[in-house]
Design a protein around this motif. Structure first.
Motif, short mmCIF file in Angstrom:
data_model
loop_
_atom_site.label_atom_id
_atom_site.label_comp_id
_atom_site.label_asym_id
_atom_site.label_seq_id
_atom_site.Cartn_x
_atom_site.Cartn_y
_atom_site.Cartn_z
N LYS A 166 29.33 16.49 -91.06
CA LYS A 166 28.07 17.22 -91.23
C LYS A 166 27.91 18.13 -90.01
CE LYS A 166 24.10 15.14 -90.72
NZ LYS A 166 22.93 14.29 -90.94
N THR A 167 27.77 19.42 -90.26
CA THR A 167 27.63 20.38 -89.17
C THR A 167 26.20 20.40 -88.65
OG1 THR A 167 27.12 22.19 -90.69
CG2 THR A 167 29.45 21.83 -90.15
N LYS A 168 25.98 21.18 -87.60
CA LYS A 168 24.67 21.27 -86.96
C LYS A 168 23.58 21.69 -87.95
CE LYS A 168 23.91 24.70 -84.13
NZ LYS A 168 23.90 25.58 -82.95
N MET A 210 33.10 22.53 -82.13
CA MET A 210 31.81 22.35 -82.73
C MET A 210 31.53 20.84 -82.78
SD MET A 210 31.07 23.08 -86.85
CE MET A 210 32.65 23.75 -87.10
N VAL A 227 29.97 17.64 -84.48
CA VAL A 227 29.67 17.24 -85.85
C VAL A 227 29.50 15.72 -85.94
CG1 VAL A 227 30.93 19.18 -86.88
CG2 VAL A 227 32.11 17.04 -86.45
N SER A 253 33.56 16.25 -81.33
CA SER A 253 33.79 17.69 -81.23
C SER A 253 35.08 18.00 -81.99
CB SER A 253 33.94 18.12 -79.78
OG SER A 253 32.72 17.98 -79.11
#
Length: 72
Positions: free
Chosen positions: A24-26, A1, A3, A47
């Motif tokens: 902080k995520t998407k 993911m 971030v 990532s």
């Protein structure tokens, strides 16, 4: 993911880097996780793969057993 690194806290040392990283995520949700061996910089986009401990253990059982802060 993918971030964004918001905060880095190497409370167990910098060589190797060991502590917590907040990202902080998407969807904008912050997640704090224990990190070891990866050198993160606040503000960078990275990532990551986030894994969890799936055992039903108390926080102190998981993180309180190394009272002398021994490192290998």
């Amino acid at each position: 993911m993918k971030v964004e690194v918001l905060q880095v806290n190497w409370f167990l040392g910098k060589d190797p880097p060991e502590g917590t990283v907040t990202v902080k995520t998407k969807d904008g949700c912050p997640i704090s996780a224990f990190a070891y061996g990866e050198d993160f910089t606040e503000g960078e986009a990275v990532s990551v793969e986030i894994c969890s401990i799936n055992d039903d253990l108390a926080w102190n059982t998981i993180f309180g057993e190394n009272e002398n802060q021994e490192k290998n």
